[in-house]
Structure formats: C-alpha cells, structure tokens
Design an enzyme around this catalytic site. Structure first.
Site, PDB file in Angstrom:
ATOM      1  N   LEU A  25     -31.280   2.781 -69.151  1.00 13.34           N
ATOM      2  CA  LEU A  25     -30.972   1.581 -69.933  1.00 13.34           C
ATOM      3  C   LEU A  25     -29.967   0.741 -69.148  1.00 13.34           C
ATOM      4  CD1 LEU A  25     -31.406   0.138 -72.635  1.00 13.34           C
ATOM      5  CD2 LEU A  25     -29.585   1.532 -73.608  1.00 13.34           C
ATOM      6  N   PRO A  74     -23.670  -8.920 -52.789  1.00 12.91           N
ATOM      7  CA  PRO A  74     -23.849  -8.596 -54.218  1.00 12.91           C
ATOM      8  C   PRO A  74     -24.969  -7.603 -54.525  1.00 12.91           C
ATOM      9  CG  PRO A  74     -24.436 -10.902 -53.800  1.00 12.91           C
ATOM     10  CD  PRO A  74     -23.914 -10.351 -52.526  1.00 12.91           C
ATOM     11  N   GLU A  75     -25.794  -7.288 -53.559  1.00 19.26           N
ATOM     12  CA  GLU A  75     -26.933  -6.404 -53.864  1.00 19.26           C
ATOM     13  C   GLU A  75     -26.483  -4.974 -54.150  1.00 19.26           C
ATOM     14  OE1 GLU A  75     -29.488  -7.823 -54.553  1.00 19.26           O
ATOM     15  OE2 GLU A  75     -29.643  -9.621 -53.308  1.00 19.26           O
ATOM     16  N   GLY A  76     -27.185  -4.343 -55.056  1.00 14.65           N
ATOM     17  CA  GLY A  76     -26.811  -2.996 -55.508  1.00 14.65           C
ATOM     18  C   GLY A  76     -27.410  -1.870 -54.666  1.00 14.65           C
ATOM     19  N   PHE A  77     -27.036  -0.669 -55.056  1.00 14.40           N
ATOM     20  CA  PHE A  77     -27.396   0.552 -54.334  1.00 14.40           C
ATOM     21  C   PHE A  77     -28.910   0.697 -54.123  1.00 14.40           C
ATOM     22  CE2 PHE A  77     -27.361   5.456 -54.795  1.00 14.40           C
ATOM     23  CZ  PHE A  77     -27.170   5.638 -53.445  1.00 14.40           C
ATOM     24  N   ASN A  78     -29.662   0.492 -55.184  1.00 20.16           N
ATOM     25  CA  ASN A  78     -31.090   0.802 -55.098  1.00 20.16           C
ATOM     26  C   ASN A  78     -31.912  -0.282 -54.435  1.00 20.16           C
ATOM     27  OD1 ASN A  78     -31.431   3.521 -56.362  1.00 20.16           O
ATOM     28  ND2 ASN A  78     -30.088   2.475 -57.819  1.00 20.16           N
ATOM     29  N   PHE A 130     -33.113   0.369 -59.896  1.00 16.71           N
ATOM     30  CA  PHE A 130     -32.637   1.699 -60.282  1.00 16.71           C
ATOM     31  C   PHE A 130     -33.791   2.459 -60.966  1.00 16.71           C
ATOM     32  CE2 PHE A 130     -28.694   4.185 -61.238  1.00 16.71           C
ATOM     33  CZ  PHE A 130     -29.228   5.143 -62.087  1.00 16.71           C
TER      34      PHE A 130
HETATM   35  C1  LIG Z   1     -29.216  -8.511 -60.883  1.00 16.50           C
HETATM   36  C2  LIG Z   1     -29.534  -7.554 -59.761  1.00 16.50           C
HETATM   37  O1  LIG Z   1     -29.483  -6.232 -60.235  1.00 16.50           O
HETATM   38  C3  LIG Z   1     -29.840  -5.257 -59.318  1.00 16.50           C
HETATM   39  O2  LIG Z   1     -29.638  -4.022 -59.950  1.00 16.50           O
HETATM   40  P1  LIG Z   1     -30.754  -2.946 -60.186  1.00 16.50           P
HETATM   41  O3  LIG Z   1     -31.998  -3.427 -59.584  1.00 16.50           O
HETATM   42  O4  LIG Z   1     -30.793  -2.556 -61.628  1.00 16.50           O
HETATM   43  O5  LIG Z   1     -30.227  -1.618 -59.485  1.00 16.50           O
HETATM   44  P2  LIG Z   1     -29.153  -1.337 -58.365  1.00 16.50           P
HETATM   45  O6  LIG Z   1     -29.475  -2.070 -57.143  1.00 16.50           O
HETATM   46  O7  LIG Z   1     -29.069   0.103 -58.226  1.00 16.50           O
HETATM   47  O8  LIG Z   1     -27.783  -1.836 -58.963  1.00 16.50           O
HETATM   48  C4  LIG Z   1     -27.287  -1.367 -60.169  1.00 16.50           C
HETATM   49  C5  LIG Z   1     -26.097  -0.444 -59.990  1.00 16.50           C
HETATM   50  O9  LIG Z   1     -25.456  -0.302 -61.254  1.00 16.50           O
HETATM   51  C6  LIG Z   1     -25.129   1.033 -61.494  1.00 16.50           C
HETATM   52  N1  LIG Z   1     -26.029   1.575 -62.513  1.00 16.50           N
HETATM   53  C7  LIG Z   1     -27.029   0.937 -63.158  1.00 16.50           C
HETATM   54  N2  LIG Z   1     -27.624   1.750 -64.043  1.00 16.50           N
HETATM   55  C8  LIG Z   1     -26.997   2.940 -63.969  1.00 16.50           C
HETATM   56  C9  LIG Z   1     -27.163   4.201 -64.634  1.00 16.50           C
HETATM   57  O10 LIG Z   1     -28.014   4.389 -65.474  1.00 16.50           O
HETATM   58  N3  LIG Z   1     -26.333   5.213 -64.252  1.00 16.50           N
HETATM   59  C10 LIG Z   1     -25.384   5.042 -63.295  1.00 16.50           C
HETATM   60  N4  LIG Z   1     -24.630   6.105 -62.988  1.00 16.50           N
HETATM   61  N5  LIG Z   1     -25.186   3.876 -62.666  1.00 16.50           N
HETATM   62  C11 LIG Z   1     -25.982   2.834 -62.993  1.00 16.50           C
HETATM   63  C12 LIG Z   1     -25.351   1.779 -60.191  1.00 16.50           C
HETATM   64  O11 LIG Z   1     -24.207   1.705 -59.399  1.00 16.50           O
HETATM   65  C13 LIG Z   1     -26.468   0.970 -59.564  1.00 16.50           C
HETATM   66  O12 LIG Z   1     -26.538   1.175 -58.225  1.00 16.50           O
HETATM   67  C14 LIG Z   1     -28.938  -5.320 -58.121  1.00 16.50           C
HETATM   68  O13 LIG Z   1     -29.375  -4.488 -57.089  1.00 16.50           O
HETATM   69  C15 LIG Z   1     -28.972  -6.708 -57.562  1.00 16.50           C
HETATM   70  O14 LIG Z   1     -28.143  -6.753 -56.492  1.00 16.50           O
HETATM   71  C16 LIG Z   1     -28.581  -7.707 -58.595  1.00 16.50           C
HETATM   72  O15 LIG Z   1     -27.230  -7.478 -59.000  1.00 16.50           O
END
Ligand SMILES: C[C@@H]1O[C@H](OP(=O)(O)OP(=O)(O)OC[C@H]2O[C@@H](n3cnc4c(=O)[nH]c(N)nc43)[C@H](O)[C@@H]2O)[C@@H](O)[C@H](O)[C@@H]1O
Length: 416
Positions: A280, A39-43, A376
């Site tokens: 946001l 479940p972990e995201g890109f960043n 992110f």
């Molecule tokens: C609750 C947690 O949140 C964490 O998210 P968090 O740190 O915001 O950040 P990320 O790990 O990047 O996961 C959020 C993902 O949502 C999309 N996303 C979010 N904001 C934007 C944006 O402004 N523009 C675009 N193009 N895409 C966006 C993008 O695919 C990004 O990789 C996750 O890594 C954890 O696994 C977990 O789900």
C-alpha cells in the site's frame, strides 16, 4: 542477527578481493559508472541498473573489457528514518554480489577507487533529452554532444577538477564533464563509449534517460534474476514468515536456489504462505491525489473482501504510510501483520533493507495486491514470477475509490 550480517560482510570482502585480482593485470580494462536523477526511488533505480547492465553486455560483446561500477546507495528521498547513516551504502548490503557477477562483471565503488589508483572519474556524460523534442513528431534513436540544458550539478575546484554528488564520496573528482542529448535504448551509447571516448572510466549521469534495450526479454530477466537479495535480509524475511505468518518454503512450495542460473520454476507451482500480501504505497502517491490510489477505508474494504474470497485469515501489509495514516490503518485493520524493525534492526538493515524484507514477505504470499504504477510493487511482481506463482495471484492492484477503468498490471512473463 549481527553475526549473520558480519559473516556476509566478510564473505563479500573476500569475493571482492578475488574479483579485483582478476582485473588488476588487464590493461584495456574500462569502467562504466552511472547515477540517476536524485528524486528517484530505490526500485526505479533497480530498473535503471538493468538498463546499464544491458549496455555493459553490449560493450563486452563488441570486445570491450568493461566493468560496471555499482553506484553506492544513499541520500534517497524516501529513506527518511532519522539518525541512521544512509549514504555510501555498498550494493553488497542489499544484494548478493556473487549473483550479480554471474550476470555481468560488477565491482563496488570503493573497489573501483582502489583499482583505479584514486577517486578520479575521467569523464562524466550528463544525459539529457533533446531541447527541441522529437523532430517532426517522429521518434528516432539518436545521441549527440550538446550544450547542457539544465544547470550542471558539478562545479570546478581550484585545480580545475569537477566536484559533484558522487554518492556522498566527497573526495571524488571528475576530470571532465560534458552533456549529451540521448534518445533511445541503452545500447545507443555503445559506439560513443567504444570509439569516441578513449579514457578508462566513464560515468553516465541521469542514466534513467536511456530506455531498456528489450524490456522483459531474456536479457532483462537474466539481469533481474541476478539481483538476488542479500542472504541476511532473506533470512530475516523467512524467519518472520515462519513466526508470524505460518509460512515456510516446504509447505508453501516456494522453492528457491541461491544460484539464480539454476533457478527455473514452472509458473503456477508456487502456492505461497497462508496470508494476503499487500503493498500500500502512500506518501507522495496520495499527495498528488491520484485517482488510482485508494483511500485507507477503500483499501481496507478491498483487503477484507480478498481475505474472504481466498479464505485467508492473515494479511501482511507493506506500506510507507506516515504516522498519522498508520494510526488510522491500525484502527481499521487491527489484525494486520507488519514488519516493524527495532532501532537496532533499522541501523543494521537501513530503510533499503527493510524495504527488501517487506518485498520478500509480500513475494511469498498466497495472493498479492499492490499499488498502481509503483515500481516497488512491480519488483514484487517480478520476484513472484521468479518464484513461480500463478500470474492471477500476482498482477493485481488497488483501484482508486472513484476510478472508472481500473486496468490491472501487465503480466510480463519470465523468459529463461
Ligand atoms: C512518484 C515516484 O514514486 C516512485 O516510487 P515507487 O515507484 O513506488 O517505488 P520506489 O522507487 O521504490 O520508491 C518508493 C520508496 O518508498 C519506500 N517505500 C514505499 N513503499 C514501501 C513499503 O511498503 N515498505 C517499505 N519498507 N518502504 C516503502 C521505499 O524506500 C521505496 O524505495 C519513485 O521511485 C519515483 O522516484 C517517484 O518519487
């Protein structure tokens, strides 16, 4: 655009080949692979890369000839754009491989298969916490082979090899899978990998279990600086800045050097483009009704007040808001500028590339405001730190509508 991307791909291919040739003749070469909780995201995954790169550096300092195999991107929960192929994406589509390699030896997974003579990983270590938690409430660094606590995500095939997700590479098998309880910094794995395990390729699954060796220290920043975005994505971001935000490096004093090892900018020297940059974060961040995330109305109120304060008449918004929220946001903030990829762009850059373009544009804004605890937003902070922005213009976040103590993000000063 297509031409740019294909040029980058050709360049990459040659670089990769060169890199493989230098390793093919080495006998003691060992490969470290890793994966992260699905479940972990890109960043967050970018953060785990820093931890593992640090481990590889430790292994190499101790004399081991280790190479880091880059886990292909894909099947991320947040990458929901329909009908585009989003698995087995090599790192070269998002990051500059030459830049990564200037920090630590890395290869793409496909290249590992070629060098390794097949899609086999000798040993998978599934990392987990200790079932008993911290003993006597005391935290100590330790790592031990233990029975698996959770159900294994691997299953044996007829030949006795293990199938698993393996980043969508269905043909990949592991020869052995065991669980290890680990508590501590990434480098606690070094003795295990050097001494206890003698096979050539080892994969650490659930690698996020390991902590940073030195968060925000020189080594952290070296690896972070080496994570240079792929050139074609930076170029798209730059031309968007020029076209819609009246922003160019010359005017904005945002100096950038392709070669991160030569990039050292004084904090405060970057001015940034004449726009407010906003990240946001919505979706799963609002479903939990967290009190540190604002309502759309609250967010727009803050945006207006910042534009007034900093005398900016343009706002660039990066967001993962769903259709419904976007509609509302457009009503509340009709003049906002967003990077809205065409279907063709999306196919080319994928959700990951679009996220990078959004981050790159936010990183060049005169003033940035992000979302609480979103990685992110954190990666944008770091990008701005690398570009040399005054920390006051970077480490800012939205507050929840009723949040009492709205603590602002920490300034992690860049170390060279
Ligand atoms: C609750 C947690 O949140 C964490 O998210 P968090 O740190 O915001 O950040 P990320 O790990 O990047 O996961 C959020 C993902 O949502 C999309 N996303 C979010 N904001 C934007 C944006 O402004 N523009 C675009 N193009 N895409 C966006 C993008 O695919 C990004 O990789 C996750 O890594 C954890 O696994 C977990 O789900």
């Amino acid at each position: 655009m297509l031409l740019l991307a294909s040029l980058a791909a050709v360049k990459l291919f040659h670089l990769n080949r060169f890199h493989s040739m230098t390793h093919i003749f080495s006998h003691s070469l060992r490969y470290l692979l890793y994966d992260v909780n699905p479940p972990e995201g890109f960043n967050l995954r970018r953060d785990v890369y820093i931890r593992i790169a640090s481990l590889v550096k430790t292994l190499r300092k101790e004399g081991g000839d280790w190479v880091l195999v880059l886990p292909p991107w894909g099947r991320l929960y947040h990458w929901q754009s329909p009908n585009i192929h989003q698995i087995r994406i090599p790192w070269g589509e998002f990051f500059s491989l030459t830049s990564l390699q200037a920090n630590v030896p890395v290869i793409e997974y496909e290249e590992f298969i070629a060098e390794n003579g097949g899609p086999f990983i000798d040993q998978v270590l599934v990392l987990q916490n200790y079932a008993e938690g911290w003993t006597d409430g005391k935290w100590e660094e330790k790592v031990d082979e233990r029975p698996c606590i959770e159900k294994l995500m691997y299953s044996k095939d007829k030949q006795g090899f293990y199938r698993g997700w393996f980043w969508g590479h269905e043909e990949t098998r592991a020869r052995n899978v065991t669980c290890m309880s680990a508590q501590g910094h990434a480098s606690i794995m070094a003795p295990i990998l050097q001494k206890n395990i003698t096979v050539t390729s080892v994969m650490l699954d659930r690698a996020e279990t390991l902590l940073h060796d030195h968060y925000a220290g020189k080594d952290y920043w070296d690896t972070r600086r080496s994570m240079v975005f792929a050139k074609h994505l930076r170029l798209i971001g730059d031309s968007f800045r020029a076209k819609y935000l009246n922003s160019s490096d010359d005017r904005d004093h945002t100096f950038y050097n392709e070669d991160w090892t030569r990039m050292k900018v004084k904090l405060g020297s970057a001015k940034g483009g004449p726009y407010l940059g906003i990240h946001l974060r919505r979706k799963d961040f609002i479903w939990g009704h967290r009190e540190d995330v604002p309502s759309l109305k609250g967010a727009v109120k803050k945006i207006h007040s910042l534009m007034k304060k900093h005398k900016l008449d343009k706002v660039f918004v990066a967001t993962d808001a769903d259709e419904e929220e976007l509609k509302e946001l457009k009503k509340l903030l009709p003049d906002m500028v967003r990077f809205e990829p065409s279907l063709e762009d999306l196919e080319l850059f994928k959700d990951g590339g679009v996220a990078i373009i959004d981050q790159w544009i936010c990183a060049h804004a005169r003033y940035f405001l992000g979302t609480s605890v979103s990685t992110f937003s954190f990666r944008i902070h770091e990008e701005r730190e690398i570009l040399g922005f005054d920390p006051k213009t970077t480490y800012n976040r939205f507050c929840g509508d009723t949040e009492k103590e709205c603590e602002q993000p920490t300034h992690w000063k860049i170390v060279y």
